[in-house]
Design a protein around this motif. Structure first.
Motif, PDB file in Angstrom:
ATOM      1  N   ASP A 145      36.144  51.235  44.129  1.00 26.85           N
ATOM      2  CA  ASP A 145      36.745  49.926  43.838  1.00 26.85           C
ATOM      3  C   ASP A 145      36.298  49.411  42.471  1.00 26.85           C
ATOM      4  N   ARG A 146      36.330  50.316  41.483  1.00 35.97           N
ATOM      5  CA  ARG A 146      35.925  49.970  40.122  1.00 35.97           C
ATOM      6  C   ARG A 146      37.133  50.054  39.185  1.00 35.97           C
ATOM      7  N   GLU A 147      37.318  49.052  38.363  1.00 38.22           N
ATOM      8  CA  GLU A 147      38.296  49.156  37.290  1.00 38.22           C
ATOM      9  C   GLU A 147      37.716  50.068  36.209  1.00 38.22           C
ATOM     10  N   GLY A 148      38.583  50.662  35.403  1.00 37.89           N
ATOM     11  CA  GLY A 148      38.054  51.572  34.404  1.00 37.89           C
ATOM     12  C   GLY A 148      39.059  51.902  33.326  1.00 37.89           C
ATOM     13  N   ALA A 149      38.641  52.779  32.435  1.00 34.38           N
ATOM     14  CA  ALA A 149      39.484  53.195  31.315  1.00 34.38           C
ATOM     15  C   ALA A 149      39.349  54.698  31.111  1.00 34.38           C
ATOM     16  N   ILE A 150      40.478  55.324  30.847  1.00 32.45           N
ATOM     17  CA  ILE A 150      40.526  56.750  30.506  1.00 32.45           C
ATOM     18  C   ILE A 150      41.155  56.852  29.127  1.00 32.45           C
ATOM     19  N   VAL A 151      40.516  57.600  28.238  1.00 27.50           N
ATOM     20  CA  VAL A 151      41.071  57.820  26.901  1.00 27.50           C
ATOM     21  C   VAL A 151      41.198  59.315  26.681  1.00 27.50           C
ATOM     22  N   THR A 152      42.423  59.804  26.603  1.00 27.67           N
ATOM     23  CA  THR A 152      42.663  61.228  26.416  1.00 27.67           C
ATOM     24  C   THR A 152      42.708  61.568  24.925  1.00 27.67           C
ATOM     25  N   ILE A 153      42.562  62.858  24.640  1.00 26.45           N
ATOM     26  CA  ILE A 153      42.614  63.336  23.254  1.00 26.45           C
ATOM     27  C   ILE A 153      43.871  64.182  23.084  1.00 26.45           C
TER      28      ILE A 153
END
Length: 270
Positions: A145-153
Motif C-alpha cells: 500500500d505504498r505510492e511510488g515512482a518508476i523511471v525507465t531508461i
C-alpha cells in the motif's frame, strides 16, 4: 555551468527506498548516487557484479560515504526470480518506492548479420529485464500500500532509427511503449511511470562496447556529449514530488540531438 554538478534539496526524497538495476556502473551508479544526494533513505544496488566498469569504489561504498544505507544484490535481469530477490531486499528498509531499471546493453551491428542469439540477448536484457523489474516493484508497492515512482531508461534510439543499431532501437522503442502502458495501468494505484531518453552519454558502455563516446559531440546542439549525471538528475526529478502530476511521459536528455538532422543520422542511448 559545469555538466552534472547541480544540487538537489537534501530532503527531496526523504523516506524513499530505491532499487536500481545496473547500479554498479554507468547510468545506474550515477542514478543511485544522485538519488542519495536528494535524500533517499536507502538504495538496493542490483547488478551482475559489484565492481564498477569505470573503476573506483563499489556503489555501496560511495553511498555509505554519503551516509545512505544500501545493499548490493547480485542480479541477472533476464531472470524474474533474480529481480524479485533484489526488490525483496528493499523490504529490510521499508519497501521499494522508487524503481529505476537501468540495466541494459548496447551493441552496434549490421542488420544482415544479426543472429537469433544476438536478437534474443538484446530483448532479454533491455525489454524483458525492464518489464519484470517494473512488475516486481509495482507488485511490492501495491502489496505494501505504498505510492511510488518508476523511471525507465529508453533512448533517443527508441524514437529515431539508426543504421548501426537495429536491435537496440527495437528494444528501446519497446521500453518507451511499455512505459506508456504501465503509466495507464498503475496510475490508479498511485504509481507514476515515466521514461528518460538519453542521447550519447559518456559511460564505460559507450566507450568500451561501441566507441560512441569517442565522438566529439559537435553535432549536438548543446555542443557536447552527455555525462551520467545529466541523465541521473532527470531521473531524480521524475521520481520526486516535483513531478507529482507527471506520468506516462518521455523526457529527452540528449542535448537537443533528437530535434536536429544530426540526431536523426546518429542516435544512441544510455
Amino acid at each position: 555551468m559545469t555538466p552534472g554538478r547541480g544540487s538537489w534539496p537534501a530532503d527531496l526524497l526523504a523516506g524513499q527506498v530505491a532499487v536500481v538495476t545496473g547500479g554498479a556502473s554507468g547510468l545506474g551508479r550515477a542514478t543511485a548516487l544522485r538519488l542519495a544526494s536528494a535524500g533517499v533513505s536507502a538504495v538496493v544496488v542490483a547488478d551482475l557484479r559489484e565492481e564498477p566498469r569505470e573503476g573506483g569504489d563499489p556503489t555501496t561504498q560511495a553511498l555509505a560515504d554519503l551516509g545512505v544505507s544500501s545493499v548490493f544484490v547480485p542480479c541477472d535481469v533476464t531472470s524474474p526470480a533474480s529481480i524479485e530477490e533484489a526488490v525483496t531486499a528493499a523490504d529490510a528498509f521499508g519497501g521499494v518506492t522508487i524503481m529505476v531499471p537501468a540495466a541494459g546493453i548496447l551493441r552496434m551491428e549490421d542488420v544482415l548479420e544479426v543472429s537469433e542469439a544476438d536478437y534474443d540477448a538484446m530483448m532479454d536484457v533491455n525489454v524483458k529485464g525492464t518489464f519484470f523489474s517494473c512488475q516486481a516493484a509495482a507488485r511490492s508497492m501495491v502489496a505494501g500500500d505504498r505510492e511510488g515512482a518508476i523511471v525507465t531508461i529508453s533512448s533517443v534510439g527508441g524514437v529515431l532509427g539508426s543504421a548501426s543499431m537495429p536491435t537496440y532501437n527495437i528494444s528501446k522503442g519497446a521500453v518507451r511503449m511499455l512505459t506508456y502502458s504501465l503509466a495507464a495501468s498503475l496510475g490508479p494505484r498511485g504509481i507514476r511511470v515515466n521514461a528518460v531518453h538519453p542521447g550519447v552519454i559518456e559511460t564505460a558502455m559507450t566507450r568500451q562496447d561501441t566507441r560512441l563516446a569517442d565522438e566529439p559531440g559537435t553535432s549536438v546542439p548543446l555542443g557536447r556529449l552527455g555525462v551520467p549525471n545529466d541523465v541521473a538528475d532527470a531521473i531524480v526529478y521524475l521520481a520526486s514530488p516535483l513531478a507529482a502530476y507527471t506520468t506516462g511521459t518521455s523526457l529527452f536528455v540528449d542535448g537537443g540531438s533528437h530535434s536536429s538532422k544530426a540526431g536523426r543520422d546518429f542516435t544512441a542511448g544510455g
